[in-house]
Design a protein around this motif. Sequence first.
Motif, PDB file in Angstrom:
ATOM      1  N   ASN A 115       0.805  -1.236   0.000  1.00 55.69           N
ATOM      2  CA  ASN A 115       0.000   0.000   0.000  1.00 55.69           C
ATOM      3  C   ASN A 115       0.832   1.277   0.000  1.00 55.69           C
ATOM      4  O   ASN A 115       0.319   2.340   0.337  1.00 55.69           O
ATOM      5  CB  ASN A 115      -1.008   0.019   1.150  1.00 55.69           C
ATOM      6  N   SER A 116       2.075   1.208  -0.386  1.00 51.23           N
ATOM      7  CA  SER A 116       2.891   2.409  -0.516  1.00 51.23           C
ATOM      8  C   SER A 116       2.577   3.085  -1.849  1.00 51.23           C
ATOM      9  O   SER A 116       2.387   2.423  -2.863  1.00 51.23           O
ATOM     10  CB  SER A 116       4.383   2.060  -0.484  1.00 51.23           C
ATOM     11  N   THR A 117       2.553   4.417  -1.830  1.00 45.09           N
ATOM     12  CA  THR A 117       2.358   5.178  -3.069  1.00 45.09           C
ATOM     13  C   THR A 117       3.676   5.741  -3.588  1.00 45.09           C
ATOM     14  O   THR A 117       3.688   6.504  -4.548  1.00 45.09           O
ATOM     15  CB  THR A 117       1.357   6.336  -2.853  1.00 45.09           C
ATOM     16  N   SER A 118       4.766   5.370  -2.959  1.00 43.82           N
ATOM     17  CA  SER A 118       6.088   5.835  -3.386  1.00 43.82           C
ATOM     18  C   SER A 118       6.484   5.156  -4.696  1.00 43.82           C
ATOM     19  O   SER A 118       6.033   4.047  -4.979  1.00 43.82           O
ATOM     20  CB  SER A 118       7.132   5.530  -2.313  1.00 43.82           C
ATOM     21  N   PRO A 119       7.374   5.783  -5.462  1.00 42.76           N
ATOM     22  CA  PRO A 119       7.747   5.205  -6.751  1.00 42.76           C
ATOM     23  C   PRO A 119       8.607   3.943  -6.677  1.00 42.76           C
ATOM     24  O   PRO A 119       8.553   3.122  -7.588  1.00 42.76           O
ATOM     25  CB  PRO A 119       8.506   6.336  -7.454  1.00 42.76           C
ATOM     26  N   ASP A 120       9.391   3.761  -5.624  1.00 41.72           N
ATOM     27  CA  ASP A 120      10.308   2.622  -5.573  1.00 41.72           C
ATOM     28  C   ASP A 120      10.384   2.037  -4.155  1.00 41.72           C
ATOM     29  O   ASP A 120      11.453   1.999  -3.547  1.00 41.72           O
ATOM     30  CB  ASP A 120      11.688   3.089  -6.040  1.00 41.72           C
TER      31      ASP A 120
END
Length: 158
Positions: A115-120
Amino acid sequence: MNVVGEAIGELCKIILPIPEEYYFGNPDSSIAICTLSSINLLKNLANSEILNHISIAGRLLSENKGIDSIIEYVNKNQKIKTIIVCGKEVSGHKAGHSLFAVHKNGVDENKRIINSTSPDPYLTVSKFKIQYFQNNVNLVNLINETNYAEILKMIKIF
């Protein structure tokens, strides 16, 4: 991690080096402070008496290596029970968001933060270390709080 992203990251280290900064305080304290991208807030903490009441204050700039470092640190320094996450979120990376996501949800079979919205948002630490972090460390969400006095009030609660 994708190859292009890794290459861009290495290039940024050369062109725009960002020093990893952290300051040690009282090794017997159970509190750590993460100021995300707010360098001035970190320097204010480092140059104040509050450093006598916290174990470490540092920045978190990436959703991968930075979070790996935090998880490694709390596994090696098991006195840490609370991390106050404050300061400005890292634009684009959302490292603070990913720190809370891994704390709540862990990682999937590819070690991607769930559920992370970070790119990497891929970690290299073991699932065992992530589980220790999840089960033994309390995160306090003060993301985007840069008011030094407000953060000091929170520290005094603990």
